[in-house]
Write a protein that holds these residues in place. Structure first.
Motif, PDB file in Angstrom:
ATOM      1  N   ILE A  17       0.845  -1.203   0.000  1.00 42.57           N
ATOM      2  CA  ILE A  17       0.000   0.000   0.000  1.00 42.57           C
ATOM      3  C   ILE A  17       0.875   1.246   0.000  1.00 42.57           C
ATOM      4  O   ILE A  17       0.607   2.210  -0.727  1.00 42.57           O
ATOM      5  CB  ILE A  17      -0.951  -0.016   1.209  1.00 42.57           C
ATOM      6  CG1 ILE A  17      -1.974  -1.146   1.056  1.00 42.57           C
ATOM      7  CG2 ILE A  17      -1.663   1.326   1.364  1.00 42.57           C
ATOM      8  CD1 ILE A  17      -2.803  -1.393   2.291  1.00 42.57           C
ATOM      9  N   THR A  18       1.942   1.245   0.799  1.00 40.45           N
ATOM     10  CA  THR A  18       2.830   2.401   0.866  1.00 40.45           C
ATOM     11  C   THR A  18       3.503   2.648  -0.480  1.00 40.45           C
ATOM     12  O   THR A  18       3.594   3.793  -0.928  1.00 40.45           O
ATOM     13  CB  THR A  18       3.893   2.190   1.960  1.00 40.45           C
ATOM     14  OG1 THR A  18       3.235   1.985   3.209  1.00 40.45           O
ATOM     15  CG2 THR A  18       4.814   3.386   2.062  1.00 40.45           C
ATOM     16  N   ARG A  56       2.361   1.998  -3.346  1.00 42.22           N
ATOM     17  CA  ARG A  56       1.359   2.474  -4.289  1.00 42.22           C
ATOM     18  C   ARG A  56       1.060   3.965  -4.107  1.00 42.22           C
ATOM     19  O   ARG A  56       0.884   4.687  -5.087  1.00 42.22           O
ATOM     20  CB  ARG A  56       0.065   1.679  -4.121  1.00 42.22           C
ATOM     21  CG  ARG A  56      -1.000   2.094  -5.122  1.00 42.22           C
ATOM     22  CD  ARG A  56      -2.283   1.303  -4.970  1.00 42.22           C
ATOM     23  NE  ARG A  56      -2.022  -0.126  -5.075  1.00 42.22           N
ATOM     24  CZ  ARG A  56      -2.727  -1.062  -4.454  1.00 42.22           C
ATOM     25  NH1 ARG A  56      -3.735  -0.720  -3.687  1.00 42.22           N
ATOM     26  NH2 ARG A  56      -2.438  -2.320  -4.602  1.00 42.22           N
ATOM     27  N   TYR A  57       1.022   4.450  -2.865  1.00 39.98           N
ATOM     28  CA  TYR A  57       0.542   5.808  -2.615  1.00 39.98           C
ATOM     29  C   TYR A  57       1.618   6.813  -2.198  1.00 39.98           C
ATOM     30  O   TYR A  57       1.387   8.009  -2.283  1.00 39.98           O
ATOM     31  CB  TYR A  57      -0.554   5.794  -1.539  1.00 39.98           C
ATOM     32  CG  TYR A  57      -1.783   5.062  -1.992  1.00 39.98           C
ATOM     33  CD1 TYR A  57      -2.622   5.614  -2.953  1.00 39.98           C
ATOM     34  CD2 TYR A  57      -2.100   3.809  -1.486  1.00 39.98           C
ATOM     35  CE1 TYR A  57      -3.754   4.940  -3.384  1.00 39.98           C
ATOM     36  CE2 TYR A  57      -3.230   3.139  -1.907  1.00 39.98           C
ATOM     37  CZ  TYR A  57      -4.053   3.711  -2.851  1.00 39.98           C
ATOM     38  OH  TYR A  57      -5.167   3.041  -3.278  1.00 39.98           O
ATOM     39  N   TYR A  58       2.768   6.382  -1.738  1.00 41.70           N
ATOM     40  CA  TYR A  58       3.796   7.310  -1.244  1.00 41.70           C
ATOM     41  C   TYR A  58       4.524   7.986  -2.398  1.00 41.70           C
ATOM     42  O   TYR A  58       4.886   7.343  -3.382  1.00 41.70           O
ATOM     43  CB  TYR A  58       4.808   6.562  -0.370  1.00 41.70           C
ATOM     44  CG  TYR A  58       5.971   7.407   0.057  1.00 41.70           C
ATOM     45  CD1 TYR A  58       5.826   8.372   1.041  1.00 41.70           C
ATOM     46  CD2 TYR A  58       7.219   7.258  -0.527  1.00 41.70           C
ATOM     47  CE1 TYR A  58       6.893   9.155   1.438  1.00 41.70           C
ATOM     48  CE2 TYR A  58       8.289   8.033  -0.148  1.00 41.70           C
ATOM     49  CZ  TYR A  58       8.126   8.981   0.835  1.00 41.70           C
ATOM     50  OH  TYR A  58       9.181   9.764   1.220  1.00 41.70           O
ATOM     51  N   GLU A  59       4.727   9.306  -2.269  1.00 40.87           N
ATOM     52  CA  GLU A  59       5.541  10.063  -3.217  1.00 40.87           C
ATOM     53  C   GLU A  59       6.520  10.918  -2.427  1.00 40.87           C
ATOM     54  O   GLU A  59       6.109  11.711  -1.591  1.00 40.87           O
ATOM     55  CB  GLU A  59       4.680  10.979  -4.086  1.00 40.87           C
ATOM     56  CG  GLU A  59       3.882  10.279  -5.135  1.00 40.87           C
ATOM     57  CD  GLU A  59       3.098  11.247  -6.003  1.00 40.87           C
ATOM     58  OE1 GLU A  59       3.416  12.460  -5.989  1.00 40.87           O
ATOM     59  OE2 GLU A  59       2.171  10.799  -6.674  1.00 40.87           O
ATOM     60  N   ARG A  78       1.176  13.251  -0.108  1.00 36.84           N
ATOM     61  CA  ARG A  78       1.379  11.809  -0.207  1.00 36.84           C
ATOM     62  C   ARG A  78       2.591  11.357   0.598  1.00 36.84           C
ATOM     63  O   ARG A  78       3.275  10.405   0.229  1.00 36.84           O
ATOM     64  CB  ARG A  78       1.535  11.397  -1.670  1.00 36.84           C
ATOM     65  CG  ARG A  78       0.257  11.541  -2.446  1.00 36.84           C
ATOM     66  CD  ARG A  78       0.471  11.174  -3.885  1.00 36.84           C
ATOM     67  NE  ARG A  78      -0.813  10.967  -4.533  1.00 36.84           N
ATOM     68  CZ  ARG A  78      -1.267   9.774  -4.907  1.00 36.84           C
ATOM     69  NH1 ARG A  78      -0.551   8.703  -4.710  1.00 36.84           N
ATOM     70  NH2 ARG A  78      -2.423   9.670  -5.478  1.00 36.84           N
ATOM     71  N   VAL A 106      -0.245   8.843   3.947  1.00 36.88           N
ATOM     72  CA  VAL A 106      -0.546   7.468   3.533  1.00 36.88           C
ATOM     73  C   VAL A 106      -1.069   6.687   4.724  1.00 36.88           C
ATOM     74  O   VAL A 106      -2.066   5.956   4.615  1.00 36.88           O
ATOM     75  CB  VAL A 106       0.696   6.779   2.923  1.00 36.88           C
ATOM     76  CG1 VAL A 106       0.448   5.296   2.684  1.00 36.88           C
ATOM     77  CG2 VAL A 106       1.110   7.466   1.634  1.00 36.88           C
ATOM     78  N   GLN A 157      -4.721   8.009   5.606  1.00 39.62           N
ATOM     79  CA  GLN A 157      -5.786   7.749   4.643  1.00 39.62           C
ATOM     80  C   GLN A 157      -5.975   6.266   4.308  1.00 39.62           C
ATOM     81  O   GLN A 157      -7.091   5.839   4.012  1.00 39.62           O
ATOM     82  CB  GLN A 157      -5.511   8.503   3.348  1.00 39.62           C
ATOM     83  CG  GLN A 157      -5.563   9.995   3.522  1.00 39.62           C
ATOM     84  CD  GLN A 157      -5.073  10.725   2.285  1.00 39.62           C
ATOM     85  OE1 GLN A 157      -4.732  10.107   1.276  1.00 39.62           O
ATOM     86  NE2 GLN A 157      -5.024  12.039   2.370  1.00 39.62           N
ATOM     87  N   HIS A 158      -4.894   5.479   4.346  1.00 38.80           N
ATOM     88  CA  HIS A 158      -4.986   4.113   3.842  1.00 38.80           C
ATOM     89  C   HIS A 158      -4.645   3.044   4.889  1.00 38.80           C
ATOM     90  O   HIS A 158      -5.324   2.015   4.953  1.00 38.80           O
ATOM     91  CB  HIS A 158      -4.062   3.925   2.633  1.00 38.80           C
ATOM     92  CG  HIS A 158      -4.347   4.899   1.533  1.00 38.80           C
ATOM     93  ND1 HIS A 158      -5.437   4.780   0.703  1.00 38.80           N
ATOM     94  CD2 HIS A 158      -3.700   6.023   1.141  1.00 38.80           C
ATOM     95  CE1 HIS A 158      -5.450   5.775  -0.157  1.00 38.80           C
ATOM     96  NE2 HIS A 158      -4.393   6.548   0.084  1.00 38.80           N
TER      97      HIS A 158
END
Length: 83
Positions: free
Chosen positions: A20-21, A23-26, A32, A37, A40-41
């Motif tokens: 999950i990290t 996929r969403y971490y920037e 993000r 992260v 929210q997730h």
């Protein structure tokens, strides 16, 4: 220090959290970041605190074990007929 042995279920949870990290971490994007992260997730799904989340990201996980393919009688016959 002594390495800590984790249960298989914990290792699997760590793998899911890392997926999950990834996929969403920037990096460099505050919307993000790790905290966003987690908020929210990760927290709604796993109900773990931020410190545990950061610890999970620091724990090395071994690659998943690949199960060998089950050979059948038909594989044996096809393999011998090709030789």
């Amino acid at each position: 220090m002594e390495k800590r042995k984790h249960h298989e279920s914990t290792i699997e949870r760590i793998r899911m959290v890392r997926t999950i990290t990834e996929r969403y971490y920037e990096s460099g994007n505050q919307a993000r970041c790790y905290k966003a992260v987690w908020r929210q997730h990760i927290f709604p799904t796993f109900k773990i605190c931020y410190r545990t989340y950061m610890n999970y990201l620091g724990i090395p996980t071994p690659p998943p074990v690949q199960q060998p393919k089950q050979l059948t009688l038909w594989n044996e016959i096809e393999g011998n007929s090709l030789e």
